[in-house]
Motif scaffolding. Structure first.
Motif, short mmCIF file in Angstrom:
data_model
loop_
_atom_site.label_atom_id
_atom_site.label_comp_id
_atom_site.label_asym_id
_atom_site.label_seq_id
_atom_site.Cartn_x
_atom_site.Cartn_y
_atom_site.Cartn_z
N ARG A 18 -8.98 -5.34 -10.14
CA ARG A 18 -7.87 -6.14 -10.65
C ARG A 18 -6.54 -5.69 -10.07
O ARG A 18 -6.41 -4.61 -9.52
CB ARG A 18 -7.79 -6.01 -12.17
CG ARG A 18 -9.01 -6.50 -12.90
CD ARG A 18 -9.02 -8.04 -12.93
NE ARG A 18 -10.16 -8.51 -13.70
CZ ARG A 18 -11.32 -8.89 -13.18
NH1 ARG A 18 -11.51 -8.85 -11.89
NH2 ARG A 18 -12.28 -9.32 -13.94
N TYR A 19 -5.53 -6.54 -10.28
CA TYR A 19 -4.16 -6.27 -9.85
C TYR A 19 -3.24 -6.42 -11.05
O TYR A 19 -3.51 -7.18 -11.96
CB TYR A 19 -3.74 -7.28 -8.78
CG TYR A 19 -4.72 -7.40 -7.66
CD1 TYR A 19 -4.73 -6.48 -6.63
CD2 TYR A 19 -5.67 -8.41 -7.66
CE1 TYR A 19 -5.66 -6.57 -5.60
CE2 TYR A 19 -6.60 -8.51 -6.64
CZ TYR A 19 -6.59 -7.59 -5.62
OH TYR A 19 -7.50 -7.67 -4.62
N TYR A 20 -2.13 -5.68 -11.04
CA TYR A 20 -1.11 -5.89 -12.06
C TYR A 20 0.25 -5.52 -11.50
O TYR A 20 0.35 -4.86 -10.47
CB TYR A 20 -1.42 -5.12 -13.36
CG TYR A 20 -1.37 -3.61 -13.25
CD1 TYR A 20 -0.21 -2.91 -13.57
CD2 TYR A 20 -2.47 -2.89 -12.85
CE1 TYR A 20 -0.16 -1.53 -13.49
CE2 TYR A 20 -2.44 -1.51 -12.77
CZ TYR A 20 -1.28 -0.84 -13.09
OH TYR A 20 -1.24 0.52 -13.01
N GLY A 25 6.50 -2.24 -9.21
CA GLY A 25 5.85 -2.99 -8.14
C GLY A 25 4.43 -3.38 -8.51
O GLY A 25 4.01 -3.29 -9.66
N TRP A 26 3.69 -3.81 -7.49
CA TRP A 26 2.29 -4.24 -7.66
C TRP A 26 1.35 -3.05 -7.56
O TRP A 26 1.56 -2.16 -6.73
CB TRP A 26 1.92 -5.26 -6.58
CG TRP A 26 2.46 -6.62 -6.89
CD1 TRP A 26 3.67 -7.12 -6.49
CD2 TRP A 26 1.83 -7.63 -7.66
NE1 TRP A 26 3.81 -8.39 -6.98
CE2 TRP A 26 2.71 -8.73 -7.69
CE3 TRP A 26 0.61 -7.72 -8.32
CZ2 TRP A 26 2.40 -9.90 -8.36
CZ3 TRP A 26 0.30 -8.88 -8.99
CH2 TRP A 26 1.18 -9.96 -9.01
N LYS A 41 2.53 -8.72 -3.77
CA LYS A 41 1.13 -8.87 -4.15
C LYS A 41 0.24 -8.87 -2.91
O LYS A 41 -0.85 -8.31 -2.92
CB LYS A 41 0.91 -10.13 -4.95
CG LYS A 41 -0.51 -10.26 -5.45
CD LYS A 41 -0.73 -11.47 -6.33
CE LYS A 41 -2.18 -11.49 -6.83
NZ LYS A 41 -2.45 -12.65 -7.67
N ALA A 42 0.70 -9.49 -1.82
CA ALA A 42 -0.10 -9.55 -0.59
C ALA A 42 -0.40 -8.15 -0.06
O ALA A 42 -1.53 -7.86 0.34
CB ALA A 42 0.63 -10.37 0.47
N GLU A 43 0.61 -7.26 -0.07
CA GLU A 43 0.39 -5.88 0.37
C GLU A 43 -0.62 -5.18 -0.53
O GLU A 43 -1.47 -4.43 -0.06
CB GLU A 43 1.70 -5.10 0.38
CG GLU A 43 2.68 -5.51 1.45
CD GLU A 43 4.01 -4.77 1.33
OE1 GLU A 43 4.12 -3.85 0.49
OE2 GLU A 43 4.92 -5.12 2.08
N CYS A 44 -0.51 -5.43 -1.83
CA CYS A 44 -1.41 -4.81 -2.79
C CYS A 44 -2.85 -5.28 -2.59
O CYS A 44 -3.78 -4.49 -2.58
CB CYS A 44 -0.93 -5.15 -4.20
SG CYS A 44 -1.86 -4.36 -5.51
N VAL A 45 -3.03 -6.59 -2.41
CA VAL A 45 -4.36 -7.15 -2.19
C VAL A 45 -4.97 -6.59 -0.90
O VAL A 45 -6.14 -6.21 -0.87
CB VAL A 45 -4.31 -8.69 -2.16
CG1 VAL A 45 -5.63 -9.28 -1.70
CG2 VAL A 45 -3.93 -9.24 -3.54
N ASP A 46 -4.17 -6.51 0.17
CA ASP A 46 -4.66 -5.95 1.43
C ASP A 46 -5.08 -4.49 1.27
O ASP A 46 -6.12 -4.07 1.78
CB ASP A 46 -3.59 -6.06 2.53
CG ASP A 46 -3.41 -7.49 3.03
OD1 ASP A 46 -4.29 -8.34 2.75
OD2 ASP A 46 -2.38 -7.74 3.69
N ALA A 47 -4.27 -3.71 0.56
CA ALA A 47 -4.61 -2.30 0.35
C ALA A 47 -5.88 -2.18 -0.47
O ALA A 47 -6.74 -1.34 -0.18
CB ALA A 47 -3.45 -1.59 -0.36
#
Length: 63
Positions: A18-20, A25-26, A41-47
Motif C-alpha cells: 500500500r501507499y499513503y 510526503g508519500w 506518488k509516482a516516485e513512491c510507486v516506482d520505489a
C-alpha cells in the motif's frame, strides 16, 4: 464440462502492498518494509515496485 479459466497470480505485487501520504510526503509499506518520504506518488510507486522486484528476485542489483 468446461474448465474454469483463472487469472494467474501476479508474483510482483501483493494485496498487502500500500501507499499513503502525510505532511512529510508519500510513503509505501509492504508486509516487510516501510519506506519514504517521496515527493510524489509516482516516485513512491516506482520505489515500491523496484523494492518488490528486488525482494522477489525478478532482477538482481547491479551495484
Amino acid at each position: 464440462m468446461k474448465a474454469k479459466f483463472r487469472k494467474p497470480v501476479n508474483p510482483l505485487f501483493k494485496p498487502q502492498d500500500r501507499y499513503y501520504v502525510n505532511e512529510r510526503g508519500w510513503w509505501f509499506y509492504t508486509v516487510d518494509m516501510i519506506s519514504g518520504p517521496y515527493a510524489t506518488k509516482a516516485e513512491c510507486v516506482d520505489a515500491c515496485r523496484s523494492y518488490i522486484q528486488k525482494r522477489d528476485g525478478v532482477f538482481a542489483e547491479t551495484c
